[in-house]
Every structure is written in C-alpha cells, then in structure tokens.
Design a protein around this motif. Structure first.
Motif, PDB file in Angstrom:
ATOM      1  N   THR A   1      35.221  28.539  81.481  1.00  9.21           N
ATOM      2  CA  THR A   1      35.986  27.791  80.482  1.00  9.21           C
ATOM      3  C   THR A   1      37.043  26.884  81.089  1.00  9.21           C
ATOM      4  O   THR A   1      37.916  26.394  80.387  1.00  9.21           O
ATOM      5  CB  THR A   1      36.675  28.761  79.510  1.00  9.21           C
ATOM      6  N   ALA A   2      36.993  26.649  82.383  1.00 11.58           N
ATOM      7  CA  ALA A   2      38.033  25.877  83.053  1.00 11.58           C
ATOM      8  C   ALA A   2      38.028  24.423  82.607  1.00 11.58           C
ATOM      9  O   ALA A   2      36.998  23.762  82.586  1.00 11.58           O
ATOM     10  CB  ALA A   2      37.856  25.960  84.565  1.00 11.58           C
ATOM     11  N   LEU A   3      39.198  23.927  82.233  1.00  7.16           N
ATOM     12  CA  LEU A   3      39.360  22.518  81.893  1.00  7.16           C
ATOM     13  C   LEU A   3      39.712  21.694  83.122  1.00  7.16           C
ATOM     14  O   LEU A   3      39.418  20.512  83.182  1.00  7.16           O
ATOM     15  CB  LEU A   3      40.466  22.352  80.847  1.00  7.16           C
ATOM     16  N   LEU A   4      40.344  22.326  84.083  1.00 13.29           N
ATOM     17  CA  LEU A   4      40.769  21.648  85.305  1.00 13.29           C
ATOM     18  C   LEU A   4      40.049  22.265  86.495  1.00 13.29           C
ATOM     19  O   LEU A   4      39.879  23.478  86.564  1.00 13.29           O
ATOM     20  CB  LEU A   4      42.282  21.783  85.487  1.00 13.29           C
ATOM     21  N   SER A   5      39.650  21.447  87.428  1.00 10.63           N
ATOM     22  CA  SER A   5      38.965  21.974  88.616  1.00 10.63           C
ATOM     23  C   SER A   5      39.991  22.450  89.638  1.00 10.63           C
ATOM     24  O   SER A   5      41.136  22.013  89.636  1.00 10.63           O
ATOM     25  CB  SER A   5      38.069  20.900  89.223  1.00 10.63           C
TER      26      SER A   5
END
Length: 72
Positions: A48-52
C-alpha cells in the motif's frame, strides 16, 4: 460579616455556546489529519506504499512500535 466579596452575578458576562456548525469543519479536518497520520505510521510500506523508498518508514519507526504496529 454579612457582606460578600464575590461579585454579583449580573457583573459576569454570559458565554455563548459554540454551535455545531462552527465546530464541524474543524472536527472533520482534525479527523482527516489523524487518519492520514495513522496511515503513514501504520501502513506506509509494502503493497500500500504511496511513496517509494524507506524514508517514511525511518521517520515513523519509533512511533510505529509505540502504537503496536509491527514493521520487521
């Protein structure tokens, strides 16, 4: 000793109650902000990560453990 040093009730200004219309936008804003913060502390990693990367994980690592979220 029949004299009182307390001011009379007429001298105290009445406090108007705060209406629900005035509080509702702030309550909604604070609620949404808390949900966003809970997401970043509890779920910002993996599928669910929005940012890497691991930057968000490192910033909230101690808070994650404090709130009981496992992370490793």
């Amino acid at each position: 000793m029949a004299q009182s040093i307390a001011p009379a009730a007429a001298d105290v200004p009445a406090i108007a109650p705060i209406s629900l219309k005035a509080v509702a936008p702030w309550a909604l804003f604070v609620g949404m902000l808390m949900l966003v913060l809970l997401y970043f502390v509890g779920a910002e990693q993996g599928a669910t990560a929005l940012l890497s990367g691991e930057q968000v994980h490192e910033w909230v690592h101690d808070g994650r453990h404090l709130l009981g979220f496992p992370c490793h």
